[in-house]
Design an enzyme around this catalytic site. Structure first.
Site, PDB file in Angstrom:
ATOM      1  N   LYS A 175      39.095  46.690  41.064  1.00 40.03           N
ATOM      2  CA  LYS A 175      40.251  47.422  40.548  1.00 40.03           C
ATOM      3  C   LYS A 175      39.692  48.689  39.919  1.00 40.03           C
ATOM      4  O   LYS A 175      39.003  48.645  38.898  1.00 40.03           O
ATOM      5  CB  LYS A 175      40.984  46.577  39.497  1.00 40.03           C
ATOM      6  N   ASN A 195      48.732  42.294  31.801  1.00 40.33           N
ATOM      7  CA  ASN A 195      47.862  41.612  30.851  1.00 40.33           C
ATOM      8  C   ASN A 195      48.566  41.413  29.511  1.00 40.33           C
ATOM      9  O   ASN A 195      48.919  40.319  29.111  1.00 40.33           O
ATOM     10  CB  ASN A 195      46.575  42.422  30.674  1.00 40.33           C
ATOM     11  N   THR A 196      48.840  42.540  28.854  1.00 44.55           N
ATOM     12  CA  THR A 196      49.333  42.476  27.477  1.00 44.55           C
ATOM     13  C   THR A 196      50.661  41.736  27.349  1.00 44.55           C
ATOM     14  O   THR A 196      50.880  41.020  26.375  1.00 44.55           O
ATOM     15  CB  THR A 196      49.462  43.907  26.920  1.00 44.55           C
ATOM     16  N   GLY A 219      49.526  48.593  28.248  1.00 46.26           N
ATOM     17  CA  GLY A 219      49.687  47.900  26.972  1.00 46.26           C
ATOM     18  C   GLY A 219      50.905  48.325  26.173  1.00 46.26           C
ATOM     19  O   GLY A 219      51.096  47.873  25.055  1.00 46.26           O
ATOM     20  N   ALA A 222      50.483  47.877  35.064  1.00 43.33           N
ATOM     21  CA  ALA A 222      50.633  48.361  33.683  1.00 43.33           C
ATOM     22  C   ALA A 222      52.049  48.793  33.332  1.00 43.33           C
ATOM     23  O   ALA A 222      52.734  49.423  34.126  1.00 43.33           O
ATOM     24  CB  ALA A 222      49.693  49.523  33.392  1.00 43.33           C
ATOM     25  N   GLY A 223      52.452  48.417  32.120  1.00 40.76           N
ATOM     26  CA  GLY A 223      53.714  48.875  31.569  1.00 40.76           C
ATOM     27  C   GLY A 223      54.769  47.797  31.379  1.00 40.76           C
ATOM     28  O   GLY A 223      55.712  47.968  30.625  1.00 40.76           O
TER      29      GLY A 223
END
Lengths: 265, 68
Positions: free
Chosen positions: A106, A216-217, A167, A194-195
């Site tokens: 990635k 992830n977050t 994040g 992301a987001g």
């Protein structure tokens, strides 16, 4: 065949670098409060691929291998998070390949510490080098169609536009751009990276035609990561199914569901 | 001999990368090493000798997703 049966036609698999995945959810391994929490979240999410970062080994203390905390069934996707230049990302990818014997990477080249927005120019430069070296390159980049085309021309196995800053949990801030990318690049493997903040965000990304979502977050920072991981699994399945179903057109005015004729007077 | 290991100047007795890893007592599974910005294959650690001022990066994997 009736519609009910048609709804059960199994989805095609997500193919990345010749590997087939049933789950369209890819998750991170950072920011969990404990290894147990991470393990549970990974398990219930149904994800088959997780991403890990490359860092210097601490020399002053013995450290256990983080990878030992991951299920051996998971495909590991090393990332170049933390790199700010094409050169550092290339070096990081080469180190990851040597350590893990995997050609997957990635690619992440960040341009700015506050936003963590990608540096598209450096990302493209790194992608070109890594593809030539035989890597299966999955680049994180800004949601720009022209850059997406260049990354695909360079030989990237997928394109991974952001939906909002890493994040941030803001949800999909760029639905029009993602839709345009989907429509203009129908054959590309498009993963929103992301987001996403909560399950409905993941569903929206999939409804817009993403082939998968990387997060992830949203899971790691949920009060209960296990529950959120389950919610994400369901949202991605729901969003994907809705996309395959083909949504109704939006109209400004009402359209009665019941017949107009035969109403008592 | 003094070499840089992960950015830190260290006096080492090791003469090869393999010895360095052993002396540092590092877990050898799933780490990778760069010597002066070039990856050195695990199979070459034993034959790779060190010299003064070499820059060595030894990496492993940590939790991380879309964020540093």
């Amino acid at each position: 065949m009736s519609k009910a049966i048609a709804a059960n036609v199994p989805d095609e698999k997500l193919i990345i670098g010749g590997r087939a995945f049933t789950s369209r959810l890819i998750i991170g391994t950072g920011k969990y409060r404990s290894y147990d929490e991470m393990r549970i979240a990974h398990e219930v999410s149904g994800a088959e691929m997780v991403t890990v970062a490359v860092r210097r080994v601490p020399l002053d203390r013995s450290s256990e291998s983080f990878l030992d905390h991951l299920s051996p069934n998971l495909q590991i996707l090393p990332n170049t998070a933390g790199c700010y230049t094409a050169e550092d990302a290339i070096r990081t990818a080469r180190l990851a390949r040597e350590a893990l014997q995997t050609d997957l990477v990635k690619l992440e080249v960040i341009g700015d510490q506050t936003t963590l927005f990608p540096d598209n120019e450096q990302t493209l430069e790194a992608a070109r080098v890594l593809v030539k070296e035989g890597f299966v390159v999955l680049p994180y980049f800004n949601d720009d169609l022209i850059m997406a085309k260049k990354l695909l021309d360079a030989g990237c196995a997928a394109i991974m536009p952001l939906a909002a800053p890493i994040g941030s949990g803001l949800g999909v801030q760029n639905p029009a751009n993602l839709r345009i990318m989907r429509e203009q690049l129908p054959d590309a493997t498009l993963i929103v990276d992301a987001g996403v903040g909560t399950a409905s965000d993941a569903a929206i990304a999939m409804e817009l035609g993403a082939d998968g979502v990387l997060m992830n977050t949203a899971i790691a920072e949920a009060a209960d990561p296990g529950k959120m991981a389950t919610a994400m699994k369901l949202a991605i399945e729901a969003g994907r199914l809705a996309y395959r179903a083909g949504r109704m057109p939006k109209r400004l005015y009402a359209s009665a569901s019941s017949p107009l004729a035969g109403v008592i007077k | 001999m003094n070499v840089y290991v992960n950015g830190e100047l260290r006096e080492v007795e090791a003469t090869s990368l393999a010895e360095l890893v052993a002396n540092l007592d590092l877990p050898v599974a799933r780490i990778a090493i760069e010597l002066n910005r070039e990856v050195v294959r695990r199979s070459e650690w034993g034959n790779t000798s060190l010299k003064d001022e070499d820059r060595i990066e030894i990496v492993h994997f940590v939790g991380g997703g879309a964020r540093v």
